[in-house]
Motif scaffolding. Structure first.
Motif, mmCIF file in Angstrom:
data_model
loop_
_atom_site.group_PDB
_atom_site.id
_atom_site.type_symbol
_atom_site.label_atom_id
_atom_site.label_comp_id
_atom_site.label_asym_id
_atom_site.label_seq_id
_atom_site.Cartn_x
_atom_site.Cartn_y
_atom_site.Cartn_z
ATOM 1 N N PHE A 1 0.680 -1.182 0.318
ATOM 2 C CA PHE A 1 0.021 -0.320 0.144
ATOM 3 C C PHE A 1 1.056 1.312 -0.230
ATOM 4 O O PHE A 1 0.315 2.422 -0.331
ATOM 5 C CB PHE A 1 -0.937 -0.100 0.861
ATOM 6 C CG PHE A 1 -1.880 -1.301 1.415
ATOM 7 C CD1 PHE A 1 -3.035 -1.122 0.393
ATOM 8 C CD2 PHE A 1 -1.162 -2.435 2.075
ATOM 9 C CE1 PHE A 1 -3.629 -2.151 0.295
ATOM 10 C CE2 PHE A 1 -2.995 -3.406 2.088
ATOM 11 C CZ PHE A 1 -3.771 -3.310 1.335
ATOM 12 N N ILE A 2 1.818 1.021 0.892
ATOM 13 C CA ILE A 2 2.474 2.434 0.544
ATOM 14 C C ILE A 2 3.958 2.528 -0.456
ATOM 15 O O ILE A 2 4.682 0.746 -0.368
ATOM 16 C CB ILE A 2 3.154 3.018 1.368
ATOM 17 C CG1 ILE A 2 3.586 2.072 2.551
ATOM 18 C CG2 ILE A 2 2.017 2.931 2.357
ATOM 19 C CD1 ILE A 2 4.702 1.966 3.896
ATOM 20 N N LYS A 3 4.586 3.091 -1.097
ATOM 21 C CA LYS A 3 5.821 3.054 -1.622
ATOM 22 C C LYS A 3 7.063 3.737 -0.481
ATOM 23 O O LYS A 3 6.889 4.924 -0.249
ATOM 24 C CB LYS A 3 6.615 3.716 -2.954
ATOM 25 C CG LYS A 3 6.949 3.793 -3.917
ATOM 26 C CD LYS A 3 6.973 3.926 -5.461
ATOM 27 C CE LYS A 3 8.690 3.578 -6.526
ATOM 28 N NZ LYS A 3 7.659 3.934 -7.533
ATOM 29 N N LEU A 4 8.281 3.259 -0.685
ATOM 30 C CA LEU A 4 9.898 3.723 0.503
ATOM 31 C C LEU A 4 10.412 4.627 -0.757
ATOM 32 O O LEU A 4 10.811 3.337 -2.118
ATOM 33 C CB LEU A 4 10.116 3.028 0.835
ATOM 34 C CG LEU A 4 10.433 3.447 1.690
ATOM 35 C CD1 LEU A 4 9.727 3.779 2.878
ATOM 36 C CD2 LEU A 4 11.677 1.871 2.782
ATOM 37 N N PRO A 5 11.268 5.587 -0.389
ATOM 38 C CA PRO A 5 11.769 6.718 -1.884
ATOM 39 C C PRO A 5 13.197 5.376 -1.521
ATOM 40 O O PRO A 5 13.740 5.386 0.070
ATOM 41 C CB PRO A 5 11.406 8.141 -0.836
ATOM 42 C CG PRO A 5 10.741 7.589 0.372
ATOM 43 C CD PRO A 5 10.237 6.293 0.366
ATOM 44 N N SER A 6 13.874 5.515 -2.360
ATOM 45 C CA SER A 6 15.605 4.529 -2.489
ATOM 46 C C SER A 6 16.250 5.484 -0.712
ATOM 47 O O SER A 6 17.376 4.530 -0.840
ATOM 48 C CB SER A 6 15.615 4.354 -3.858
ATOM 49 O OG SER A 6 16.275 5.618 -4.623
ATOM 50 N N ILE A 7 16.383 6.291 -1.807
ATOM 51 C CA ILE A 7 17.416 7.147 -0.578
ATOM 52 C C ILE A 7 17.188 6.420 1.158
ATOM 53 O O ILE A 7 18.461 6.567 1.988
ATOM 54 C CB ILE A 7 16.903 8.796 -0.121
ATOM 55 C CG1 ILE A 7 18.006 9.629 0.423
ATOM 56 C CG2 ILE A 7 15.319 9.160 -0.055
ATOM 57 C CD1 ILE A 7 19.148 9.616 0.046
#
Length: 296
Positions: free
Chosen positions: A32-38
Motif C-alpha cells: 500500500f505504500i512506496k518507500l523512497p530509495s534514499i
C-alpha cells in the motif's frame, strides 16, 4: 560458536521472533505504500558503517588482510560449487561477455572501508550490539516494504520449474560449500554466510549480531564478492560448459536486480524471467531462512 545463558537465549529468541514478524507485517504494508530509495540506502549504509567500525575496533591489521583474502577464496568456492551443481541440468545457450559495473556498489564499499579505518584508529566503548539491533529492525522494515512493493500475483503465477530448480541448486550449493569449508570455519557460521545468497547488506549485519563484527565483515565480503564474481566468472564458465540453471543459482538473491542484466545478455529473455523469479523468491526466503538456521 557462541554459548548463550538462558536469559541471553530468551533475548535472542525475542529478537528473532520480532524480526520475522516485522518482515512479514511490512511485506503487507509494502502493498500500500512506496518507500523512497534514499531511505533504504541510508539504513543499509548506516548498518555497514556500524559493523565495519565495530570490526575496526576489534581486529588488528593482519586480521583485516586475513578477512579479505579468506572471503575472496570462500566466495570463489561458493560460486564454483553452485555452478557445478547446475551442470547436472545443462542446456545449450549463447555466451557473451559482461563488464563489471562497480559504480553502483561504491555506496556500500566506501562505508565498509571508512568504518574499518576509523574503527582501527579510533577506539571507543559503545554498545554496538544494541545499536545494530535497532538498525536491523529498521533494515527488515525497509526490506519488507520493498518486497511488498514488487510482489505481484501475476509474477508468482509465472513461477517455472527453472526458478524452482535454481533455488534448490542455490541452497544445496550453499550447504555443500559450507561442508567443504567447515574444516576451516565453525560450521554454523559458514553455513549462514553461504546461505546469504549474495545478499551482503542483510547477511553481514545479521551475522555480526550473533557472532561479532569480524564474522559480520567476513559474511558481508563473501556475499558482496559473490555478486561481483557472478559477472566475472559466469561468462568464463560458459565458455567451458553452459549451465543456465547453475548461472542463475550463482546470482542468488541478486538475480532479480543487480545481476539480472547479465542473464538478459547471456541467456535471453526467457531465462531472464526465471532469474527474476529466482531472485524474488530468495529475497523472500533469506530473511526467514537465516534466523531459522540460527535457532537450530
Amino acid at each position: 560458536m557462541n554459548i548463550y545463558t538462558r536469559p541471553l537465549q530468551s533475548y535472542f529468541m525475542y529478537f528473532l521472533v520480532l524480526f520475522i514478524l516485522l518482515y512479514l507485517v511490512f511485506i503487507l504494508v509494502g502493498r500500500f505504500i512506496k518507500l523512497p530509495s534514499i531511505i533504504s540506502d541510508v539504513v543499509i549504509v548506516s548498518l555497514i558503517f556500524t559493523i565495519s567500525f565495530w570490526g575496526g575496533n576489534e581486529v588488528s591489521g593482519s586480521q583485516i588482510l586475513y578477512i579479505l583474502y579468506t572471503s575472496l577464496l570462500t566466495s570463489i568456492v561458493v560460486v564454483t560449487i553452485t555452478y557445478l551443481l547446475g551442470l547436472f541440468l545443462t542446456v545449450s545457450s549463447k555466451s557473451e561477455w559482461k563488464k563489471i559495473d562497480f559504480k553502483s556498489q561504491l555506496k556500500y564499499i566506501l562505508p565498509l572501508i571508512l568504518g574499518l579505518l576509523l574503527g582501527f584508529f579510533i577506539k571507543v566503548k559503545i554498545n554496538f550490539n544494541e545499536i545494530i539491533d535497532y538498525e536491523l529492525y529498521a533494515l527488515v522494515i525497509v526490506i519488507g516494504i520493498q518486497v511488498g512493493e514488487s510482489l505481484k500475483l501475476e509474477i508468482l503465477k509465472r513461477i517455472s520449474g527453472l526458478a524452482i530448480v535454481s533455488i534448490l541448486v542455490d541452497v544445496f550449493g550453499a550447504i555443500i560449500s559450507a561442508i567443504l569449508l567447515s574444516p576451516f570455519y565453525p560450521f554454523k557460521e559458514i553455513l549462514l554466510t553461504t546461505l546469504g545468497s549474495g545478499w551482503y547488506s542483510y547477511t553481514g549485519p545479521f551475522l555480526a549480531k550473533y557472532y561479532g563484527p569480524t564474522i559480520g565483515v567476513f559474511a558481508f565480503l563473501v556475499n558482496f564478492l559473490r555478486e561481483q564474481l557472478t559477472f566475472l566468472l559466469i561468462p568464463l564458465f560458459f565458455r567451458v560448459r553452459a549451465s543456465p540453471i547453475g548461472a542463475i543459482a550463482v546470482g542468488g538473491a541478486t538475480s532479480m536486480d543487480v545481476t539480472l542484466p547479465l542473464y538478459v545478455d547471456l541467456l535471453g529473455n526467457e531465462y531472464a524471467i526465471g532469474a527474476l523469479i529466482n531472485g524474488l523468491i530468495l529475497t523472500l526466503l533469506v530473511p526467514i531462512l537465516l534466523p531459522l538456521v540460527e535457532v537450530l
